[in-house]
Design a protein around this motif. Structure first.
Motif, PDB file in Angstrom:
ATOM      1  N   THR A 254    -105.937 -39.414   0.607  1.00  0.00           N
ATOM      2  CA  THR A 254    -106.363 -40.570   1.391  1.00  0.00           C
ATOM      3  C   THR A 254    -105.465 -41.780   1.138  1.00  0.00           C
ATOM      4  O   THR A 254    -104.798 -41.870   0.108  1.00  0.00           O
ATOM      5  CB  THR A 254    -107.817 -40.945   1.062  1.00  0.00           C
ATOM      6  N   LYS A 255    -105.508 -42.693   2.090  1.00  0.00           N
ATOM      7  CA  LYS A 255    -104.689 -43.903   2.031  1.00  0.00           C
ATOM      8  C   LYS A 255    -105.598 -45.123   2.172  1.00  0.00           C
ATOM      9  O   LYS A 255    -105.801 -45.641   3.285  1.00  0.00           O
ATOM     10  CB  LYS A 255    -103.642 -43.882   3.143  1.00  0.00           C
ATOM     11  N   PRO A 256    -106.173 -45.595   1.055  1.00  0.00           N
ATOM     12  CA  PRO A 256    -107.109 -46.718   1.119  1.00  0.00           C
ATOM     13  C   PRO A 256    -106.504 -47.980   1.723  1.00  0.00           C
ATOM     14  O   PRO A 256    -107.230 -48.796   2.294  1.00  0.00           O
ATOM     15  CB  PRO A 256    -107.502 -46.942  -0.343  1.00  0.00           C
ATOM     16  N   ALA A 257    -105.188 -48.145   1.621  1.00  0.00           N
ATOM     17  CA  ALA A 257    -104.545 -49.342   2.177  1.00  0.00           C
ATOM     18  C   ALA A 257    -104.766 -49.449   3.679  1.00  0.00           C
ATOM     19  O   ALA A 257    -104.747 -50.548   4.247  1.00  0.00           O
ATOM     20  CB  ALA A 257    -103.057 -49.325   1.863  1.00  0.00           C
ATOM     21  N   GLU A 258    -105.003 -48.285   4.333  1.00  0.00           N
ATOM     22  CA  GLU A 258    -105.220 -48.284   5.776  1.00  0.00           C
ATOM     23  C   GLU A 258    -106.560 -48.912   6.159  1.00  0.00           C
ATOM     24  O   GLU A 258    -106.806 -49.180   7.340  1.00  0.00           O
ATOM     25  CB  GLU A 258    -105.141 -46.858   6.323  1.00  0.00           C
ATOM     26  N   LEU A 259    -107.430 -49.161   5.181  1.00  0.00           N
ATOM     27  CA  LEU A 259    -108.699 -49.832   5.455  1.00  0.00           C
ATOM     28  C   LEU A 259    -108.510 -51.335   5.679  1.00  0.00           C
ATOM     29  O   LEU A 259    -109.420 -52.007   6.178  1.00  0.00           O
ATOM     30  CB  LEU A 259    -109.678 -49.610   4.298  1.00  0.00           C
TER      31      LEU A 259
ATOM     32  N   ALA B 267    -107.912 -33.390   6.750  1.00  0.00           N
ATOM     33  CA  ALA B 267    -106.539 -32.898   6.571  1.00  0.00           C
ATOM     34  C   ALA B 267    -105.562 -33.524   7.554  1.00  0.00           C
ATOM     35  O   ALA B 267    -104.432 -33.038   7.698  1.00  0.00           O
ATOM     36  CB  ALA B 267    -106.512 -31.377   6.712  1.00  0.00           C
ATOM     37  N   GLY B 268    -105.972 -34.597   8.236  1.00  0.00           N
ATOM     38  CA  GLY B 268    -105.067 -35.270   9.160  1.00  0.00           C
ATOM     39  C   GLY B 268    -104.773 -34.485  10.412  1.00  0.00           C
ATOM     40  O   GLY B 268    -103.697 -34.623  11.002  1.00  0.00           O
TER      41      GLY B 268
ATOM     42  N   GLY C 215    -121.274 -47.529  12.919  1.00  0.00           N
ATOM     43  CA  GLY C 215    -120.947 -48.356  11.774  1.00  0.00           C
ATOM     44  C   GLY C 215    -119.699 -49.172  11.993  1.00  0.00           C
ATOM     45  O   GLY C 215    -119.119 -49.190  13.088  1.00  0.00           O
ATOM     46  N   PRO C 216    -119.222 -49.850  10.955  1.00  0.00           N
ATOM     47  CA  PRO C 216    -118.134 -50.823  11.094  1.00  0.00           C
ATOM     48  C   PRO C 216    -116.737 -50.229  11.103  1.00  0.00           C
ATOM     49  O   PRO C 216    -115.763 -50.942  11.346  1.00  0.00           O
ATOM     50  CB  PRO C 216    -118.324 -51.706   9.857  1.00  0.00           C
ATOM     51  N   ILE C 217    -116.608 -48.938  10.820  1.00  0.00           N
ATOM     52  CA  ILE C 217    -115.292 -48.301  10.727  1.00  0.00           C
ATOM     53  C   ILE C 217    -115.033 -47.483  11.985  1.00  0.00           C
ATOM     54  O   ILE C 217    -115.891 -46.728  12.433  1.00  0.00           O
ATOM     55  CB  ILE C 217    -115.210 -47.392   9.482  1.00  0.00           C
ATOM     56  N   SER C 218    -113.851 -47.613  12.554  1.00  0.00           N
ATOM     57  CA  SER C 218    -113.519 -46.846  13.754  1.00  0.00           C
ATOM     58  C   SER C 218    -112.981 -45.468  13.386  1.00  0.00           C
ATOM     59  O   SER C 218    -112.495 -45.238  12.267  1.00  0.00           O
ATOM     60  CB  SER C 218    -112.476 -47.591  14.584  1.00  0.00           C
ATOM     61  N   LEU C 219    -113.029 -44.568  14.355  1.00  0.00           N
ATOM     62  CA  LEU C 219    -112.480 -43.231  14.140  1.00  0.00           C
ATOM     63  C   LEU C 219    -110.969 -43.295  13.942  1.00  0.00           C
ATOM     64  O   LEU C 219    -110.402 -42.535  13.143  1.00  0.00           O
ATOM     65  CB  LEU C 219    -112.826 -42.330  15.320  1.00  0.00           C
ATOM     66  N   ASP C 220    -110.311 -44.228  14.625  1.00  0.00           N
ATOM     67  CA  ASP C 220    -108.868 -44.378  14.418  1.00  0.00           C
ATOM     68  C   ASP C 220    -108.551 -44.805  12.987  1.00  0.00           C
ATOM     69  O   ASP C 220    -107.552 -44.363  12.399  1.00  0.00           O
ATOM     70  CB  ASP C 220    -108.298 -45.408  15.397  1.00  0.00           C
ATOM     71  N   THR C 221    -109.410 -45.647  12.404  1.00  0.00           N
ATOM     72  CA  THR C 221    -109.204 -46.039  11.007  1.00  0.00           C
ATOM     73  C   THR C 221    -109.379 -44.849  10.087  1.00  0.00           C
ATOM     74  O   THR C 221    -108.591 -44.641   9.146  1.00  0.00           O
ATOM     75  CB  THR C 221    -110.176 -47.170  10.612  1.00  0.00           C
TER      76      THR C 221
ATOM     77  N   SER D 154    -106.374 -42.811  10.083  1.00  0.00           N
ATOM     78  CA  SER D 154    -105.286 -43.402   9.290  1.00  0.00           C
ATOM     79  C   SER D 154    -105.524 -43.219   7.798  1.00  0.00           C
ATOM     80  O   SER D 154    -104.585 -42.969   7.043  1.00  0.00           O
ATOM     81  CB  SER D 154    -105.165 -44.890   9.621  1.00  0.00           C
ATOM     82  N   VAL D 155    -106.773 -43.329   7.376  1.00  0.00           N
ATOM     83  CA  VAL D 155    -107.106 -43.144   5.962  1.00  0.00           C
ATOM     84  C   VAL D 155    -106.828 -41.700   5.548  1.00  0.00           C
ATOM     85  O   VAL D 155    -106.287 -41.432   4.473  1.00  0.00           O
ATOM     86  CB  VAL D 155    -108.570 -43.524   5.707  1.00  0.00           C
ATOM     87  N   PHE D 156    -107.210 -40.747   6.400  1.00  0.00           N
ATOM     88  CA  PHE D 156    -106.917 -39.339   6.155  1.00  0.00           C
ATOM     89  C   PHE D 156    -105.648 -38.983   6.943  1.00  0.00           C
ATOM     90  O   PHE D 156    -105.692 -38.354   7.995  1.00  0.00           O
ATOM     91  CB  PHE D 156    -108.090 -38.459   6.594  1.00  0.00           C
ATOM     92  N   GLY D 157    -104.518 -39.412   6.405  1.00  0.00           N
ATOM     93  CA  GLY D 157    -103.267 -39.335   7.135  1.00  0.00           C
ATOM     94  C   GLY D 157    -102.637 -37.959   7.241  1.00  0.00           C
ATOM     95  O   GLY D 157    -101.674 -37.774   7.980  1.00  0.00           O
TER      96      GLY D 157
END
Length: 262
Positions: A175-180, A232-233, A248-254, A257-260
């Motif tokens: 995962t890529k937490p920076a994408e949050l 698995a991206g 919720g507050p997180i989009s599917l696109d986000t 990106s988190v699961f790159g």
């Protein structure tokens, strides 16, 4: 039936599904782009074939009660495969996957229950079911990479999905937490086929918990197959079933990106 039996059965069916396609691939198809963006189809098959050769060696050493191969063994295998032609890579995929499956299937019930397999990079040996699931995950994802190149509606092999859900839930390395971008949320993940509920905590690090949280900020509802591809991206906008729902507050696109991917 031992815990490893169902995994080995899933490996066989997943391999044969892909092998039926590979048998028909011409040189142009092998040179075509796979869903793994950095690899053509032959390179995916090379990855699966070299992995099968390495795992065959690892498993045979464990059966024989011998220590793992020296550190340069894997690199020598990769070097040989990387220097092969696309046709050789495809043929080698068929050859070595069949050898690995034959070895799995030759093991007695006692061996399936008791064999311990060592890896230099793991702190302790693992049992055969865990070892087989490692291979099943690799085969299943990369089989999808090959099949989905020509079939946008392709899904992971159904027999593999329940087994892959049993793997380690440590997602910190994928995962890529920076994408949050500083966001944080707790999502309840609800899957079907099979039905499960667990918790996805989006923070730094991103974590999964096997149980449902008492409170969450939203819910991600999807098939277990789609969840595994997301993690698995491999759940791009053009590969996402209409049944996927997210509140919720997180989009599917986000989440994508988190699961790159890996």
């Amino acid at each position: 039936m031992s815990n490893a039996d169902t995994v080995i059965t899933a490996l066989r069916s997943g391999y044969e599904r892909l092998a039926d396609l590979v048998d028909k691939f011409d040189d142009e198809t092998l040179a075509g782009q796979s869903a793994a963006t950095e690899w053509d189809i032959a390179q995916v098959l090379s990855h699966l074939g070299s992995g099968a050769e390495i795992m065959t060696n690892t498993l045979q050493l464990a059966v024989d009660g011998k220590p793992p191969a020296a550190g340069d063994f894997n690199q020598s295998v990769w070097d040989r495969w990387n220097s092969s032609s696309r046709r050789e890579q495809a043929e080698g995929f068929l050859e070595w996957n069949e050898k690995l499956l034959a070895l799995f299937e030759s093991l007695t019930e006692d061996q399936r229950d008791t064999i311990q397999i060592e890896f230099s990079w793991l702190p302790a040996p693992i049992d055969l079911a865990t070892f087989a699931r490692m291979r099943l995950s690799e085969l299943t994802y990369h089989s999808w990479d090959v099949r989905s190149a020509s079939d946008p509606a392709a899904t992971l092999d159904a027999a593999a999905v329940p087994e892959m859900l049993q793997t380690d839930r440590d997602v910190s390395w994928i995962t890529k937490p920076a994408e949050l971008n500083g966001q944080a949320a707790v999502l309840t993940v609800v899957t079907t086929d099979p039905a499960e509920e667990f918790t996805l905590r989006l923070a730094d690090p991103v974590t999964l918990e096997a149980t449902k949280a008492d409170e969450s900020d939203g819910t991600l509802t999807l098939s277990a197959e789609a969840w595994l591809r997301l993690a698995a991206g491999r759940l791009g906008p053009d590969r996402t079933p209409e049944s996927v729902e997210l509140t919720g507050p997180i989009s599917l696109d986000t989440l994508r990106s988190v699961f790159g991917g890996y």
